[in-house]
Design an enzyme around this catalytic site. Structure first.
Site, PDB file in Angstrom:
ATOM      1  N   HIS A 244      87.737   6.431 -15.995  1.00  0.00           N
ATOM      2  CA  HIS A 244      87.531   7.678 -15.110  1.00  0.00           C
ATOM      3  C   HIS A 244      86.315   7.562 -14.178  1.00  0.00           C
ATOM      4  CE1 HIS A 244      90.278  10.098 -17.442  1.00  0.00           C
ATOM      5  NE2 HIS A 244      89.824   9.625 -18.427  1.00  0.00           N
TER       6      HIS A 244
ATOM      7  N   ASP B  48      84.062  11.752  -7.942  1.00  0.00           N
ATOM      8  CA  ASP B  48      83.721  11.767  -6.571  1.00  0.00           C
ATOM      9  C   ASP B  48      83.182  13.319  -6.263  1.00  0.00           C
ATOM     10  OD1 ASP B  48      83.829  12.408  -3.678  1.00  0.00           O
ATOM     11  OD2 ASP B  48      85.923  12.024  -3.541  1.00  0.00           O
TER      12      ASP B  48
ATOM     13  N   HIS C 274      81.859  16.008  -3.606  1.00  0.00           N
ATOM     14  CA  HIS C 274      82.052  16.321  -2.201  1.00  0.00           C
ATOM     15  C   HIS C 274      80.586  16.631  -1.321  1.00  0.00           C
ATOM     16  CE1 HIS C 274      86.836  17.054  -1.926  1.00  0.00           C
ATOM     17  NE2 HIS C 274      86.198  16.027  -2.733  1.00  0.00           N
TER      18      HIS C 274
ATOM     19  N   HIS D 194      85.459  15.794  -8.384  1.00  0.00           N
ATOM     20  CA  HIS D 194      86.784  15.605  -9.125  1.00  0.00           C
ATOM     21  C   HIS D 194      86.831  14.166  -9.483  1.00  0.00           C
ATOM     22  CE1 HIS D 194      88.830  13.695  -5.626  1.00  0.00           C
ATOM     23  NE2 HIS D 194      88.184  14.438  -4.834  1.00  0.00           N
ATOM     24  N   CYS D 195      87.775  13.533 -10.465  1.00  0.00           N
ATOM     25  CA  CYS D 195      87.985  12.302 -10.694  1.00  0.00           C
ATOM     26  C   CYS D 195      88.841  11.486  -9.696  1.00  0.00           C
ATOM     27  CB  CYS D 195      88.650  11.909 -12.053  1.00  0.00           C
ATOM     28  SG  CYS D 195      88.731  10.328 -12.627  1.00  0.00           S
TER      29      CYS D 195
ATOM     30  N   HIS E  39      95.378  12.369 -12.139  1.00  0.00           N
ATOM     31  CA  HIS E  39      93.857  13.130 -12.900  1.00  0.00           C
ATOM     32  C   HIS E  39      93.411  14.326 -12.368  1.00  0.00           C
ATOM     33  CE1 HIS E  39      92.254   9.208 -14.741  1.00  0.00           C
ATOM     34  NE2 HIS E  39      93.475   9.035 -14.654  1.00  0.00           N
TER      35      HIS E  39
ATOM     36  N   MET F  54      91.135  17.622 -13.798  1.00  0.00           N
ATOM     37  CA  MET F  54      89.906  17.025 -13.762  1.00  0.00           C
ATOM     38  C   MET F  54      88.967  17.074 -12.485  1.00  0.00           C
ATOM     39  SD  MET F  54      89.086  13.012 -15.287  1.00  0.00           S
ATOM     40  CE  MET F  54      87.843  12.529 -15.595  1.00  0.00           C
TER      41      MET F  54
ATOM     42  N   HIS G  28      91.554  37.113  -3.379  1.00  0.00           N
ATOM     43  CA  HIS G  28      91.691  38.376  -2.907  1.00  0.00           C
ATOM     44  C   HIS G  28      91.068  39.241  -4.139  1.00  0.00           C
ATOM     45  CE1 HIS G  28      93.061  42.255  -1.164  1.00  0.00           C
ATOM     46  NE2 HIS G  28      93.365  42.618  -2.144  1.00  0.00           N
TER      47      HIS G  28
ATOM     48  N   GLU H 128      89.187  41.038   3.496  1.00  0.00           N
ATOM     49  CA  GLU H 128      90.065  41.342   2.671  1.00  0.00           C
ATOM     50  C   GLU H 128      90.484  40.370   1.821  1.00  0.00           C
ATOM     51  OE1 GLU H 128      93.966  42.816   4.010  1.00  0.00           O
ATOM     52  OE2 GLU H 128      93.608  41.353   5.757  1.00  0.00           O
ATOM     53  N   THR H 129      90.814  39.086   2.290  1.00  0.00           N
ATOM     54  CA  THR H 129      91.370  37.922   1.783  1.00  0.00           C
ATOM     55  C   THR H 129      90.598  36.682   2.606  1.00  0.00           C
ATOM     56  OG1 THR H 129      93.347  39.039   1.242  1.00  0.00           O
ATOM     57  CG2 THR H 129      93.356  36.555   0.916  1.00  0.00           C
TER      58      THR H 129
ATOM     59  N   HIS I 142      96.210  35.278  -3.381  1.00  0.00           N
ATOM     60  CA  HIS I 142      97.154  36.439  -2.753  1.00  0.00           C
ATOM     61  C   HIS I 142      98.292  35.688  -2.219  1.00  0.00           C
ATOM     62  CE1 HIS I 142      98.392  40.171  -1.101  1.00  0.00           C
ATOM     63  NE2 HIS I 142      97.520  40.638  -1.667  1.00  0.00           N
TER      64      HIS I 142
END
Length: 391
Positions: A143, A146, A148, A183-184, A194, A199, A304, A328-329, A355
Site C-alpha cells: 500500500h 497519495d 491531493h 487515497h492509496c 484499492h 482506501m 444536499h 440547494e445542492t 441527490h
C-alpha cells in the site's frame, strides 16, 4: 502456488506497475533524488516574499501530534492558527478486513485506521504534515498514500509504497488551503481496486486566519462532520445473490470485473448503508453552524440537505476562493472533497443525501442529522391539517 508465493507475486506486480508498468509511470532514480534535493528550495522560492509563514523550514518549528478520530467526527483543532506553523505528526495504520455493507452483504476493505473513509486530517496552511504509514505483517498487499494536498512525487505515492510488515514516514508542506482527498495508489489496476475497497479519506487545510466569506468577514463553525462517500462493487452468483469471499485476494478478480461495468452495487456514506442514521446520526442544535466536509475519491456526487441549504459552500474545495452562497445542492467532482457551512434554523430530522436519489435511497448514500431546538412558525407552519376535500 502457496499463499506466501501468491502474496509475493501480487506485491511484486504492484511494485512493477507502480515503478513504470501498465500505467506508464516511470521513476528515474537520479531524477527523483534531484527532485527531493531541490523541493524545499523550490517551495521557498515560489512562496510570496511578504508571507513569512511560508518560509519556515520544518526543523524550526514545534512538533504536535494530531489525535485522529473515526469519521464522521473531526479531530480537535483551532479554526484560526496562532504563532508559527507546526509540524503535525499523523499516523495511519492500514487494516485489511471484511465489513458488512447491509443485511449480510459483505465486502473486503483496506481501511486507513480501520475506518471507511479514513480519518479526516486537519492542519493549517504552511504547516508541515509528517505522516507515518504502517502496513502490518498480517496484511496481504502493498500500500501507499497519495495526498491531493501534497506537491510532487505523485502526492507522496512515490515515497510511501510499503509491503506487509513495513512502515514509512514522509513529510510535506501544506501549501494550499482547502479540502482534499487522499487515497492509496499502488500502481496499475491496483489503484482503482484499492480505492473501490474504501482506501481513501480527506485532509482539511484551513487558512491560517480561518474561513471567510466573499467580503473577507470571518466565518465560524460550532461543530464539524466528515462524510466520506464510497462506491462498492460486489459480485453476484448465478442465483443473483451477493458473493462472499474468504480472503481479500479471493475477491480481487470478481470485484474488478464488476468495477469495469462502472455500475456500483452500493453507494454509501462512511462505509455502510445506514452508517450515519439512527443512533449514529449526526446532531446539531438550532442556531448552530455546522461544517460538513464531503469527499468522493472515485465518482461525482451531489450533496444536499433536505430541509436545509449550503449557506456557504466551497464546492471545489479551495478555501482561497470565495464561497458560493445559499445553494440547494452542490457538485463534488470525483477525486475531490468539498466543504459546506449551514446554520440550522429549525429542529427535526434532516436527511443529508447524494441527490442522485436512486443512489441515495436504493444504494445507500444517505445520512441523518438530528437537530434540537424550538420550532419557528415564521419559517414554516402547517396552515391546514389533512382532511376531506372541500369545494
Amino acid at each position: 502456488m502457496d499463499k506466501h508465493n501468491s502474496q509475493s507475486g501480487v506485491i511484486n506486480e504492484q511494485r512493477r506497475q507502480f515503478l513504470g508498468g501498465s500505467v506508464g509511470i516511470g521513476l528515474v532514480g537520479a531524477g527523483l533524488a534531484a527532485g527531493l534535493m531541490s523541493a524545499p528550495a523550490a517551495a521557498t522560492g515560489a512562496a510570496r516574499k511578504d508571507d513569512r509563514m511560508a518560509n519556515y523550514s520544518a526543523d524550526q518549528l514545534e512538533r504536535v501530534k494530531l489525535d485522529l478520530v473515526p469519521p464522521p467526527m473531526v479531530p480537535k483543532h483551532d479554526q484560526i492558527a496562532t504563532g508559527k506553523p507546526k509540524v503535525v505528526e499523523v499516523k495511519l495504520v492500514i487494516e485489511e478486513k471484511q465489513v458488512e455493507l447491509e443485511n449480510g452483504t459483505k465486502a473486503w476493505v483496506c481501511a486507513f485506521n480501520g475506518s471507511v473513509p479514513g480519518p479526516l486530517i486537519v492542519c493549517h496552511q504552511h504547516d508541515f504534515v509528517e505522516l507515518t504509514l504502517v502496513n502490518p505483517a498480517s496484511n496481504n498487499l502493498a500500500h501507499n498514500i497519495d495526498l491531493h494536498s501534497a506537491t510532487g512525487a505523485l502526492g507522496g505515492g512515490e515515497l510511501t509504497l510499503v509491503s506487509p510488515g513495513q512502515e514509512v514516514t514522509f513529510r510535506f508542506k501544506a501549501t494550499k488551503a482547502g479540502t482534499f482527498v487522499y487515497h492509496c495508489a499502488p500502481g496499475g489496476a491496483m489503484i482503482p481496486w484499492h480505492v473501490a475497497m474504501g482506501m481513501h479519506g480527506a485532509i482539511m487545510v484551513l487558512p491560517r486566519d480561518g474561513l471567510k466569506d466573499a467580503q473577507g468577514n470571518p466565518l465560524h463553525y460550532d461543530k464539524a462532520y466528515y462524510v466520506g462517500e464510497a462506491d462498492f462493487y460486489i459480485p453476484k452468483d448465478a442465483n443473483g445473490k451477493y458473493k462472499e469471499f474468504k480472503t481479500v485476494m479471493d475477491s480481487m478478480q470478481d470485484v474488478m470485473d464488476v468495477m469495469k461495468t462502472l455500475t456500483p452495487s452500493h453507494v454509501v456514506f462512511n462505509g455502510a448503508v445506514g452508517a450515519l442514521t439512527g443512533k449514529n446520526a449526526m446532531t446539531a442544535k438550532v442556531g448552530e453552524s455546522v461544517l460538513f466536509v464531503h469527499s468522493q475519491a472515485n465518482r461525482d456526487t451531489r450533496p444536499h440537505i433536505i430541509g436545509g441549504h449550503g449557506d456557504y459552500v466551497w464546492a471545489a474545495g479551495s478555501f482561497t476562493d470565495a464561497p458560493q452562497t445559499n445553494l440547494e445542492t452542490w457538485m463534488v467532482a470525483g477525486g475531490s472533497a468539498a466543504a459546506a457551512l449551514y446554520n440550522f434554523r429549525q429542529p427535526g430530522l434532516y436527511a443529508y443525501v447524494n441527490h442522485n436519489l436512486i443512489e441515495a435511497i436504493m444504494k445507500g448514500a444517505a445520512a441523518h442529522i438530528k437537530v434540537e431546538g424550538e420550532w419557528d412558525d415564521n419559517l414554516m407552519v402547517q396552515v391546514k391539517k389533512p382532511g376531506a376535500i372541500t369545494a
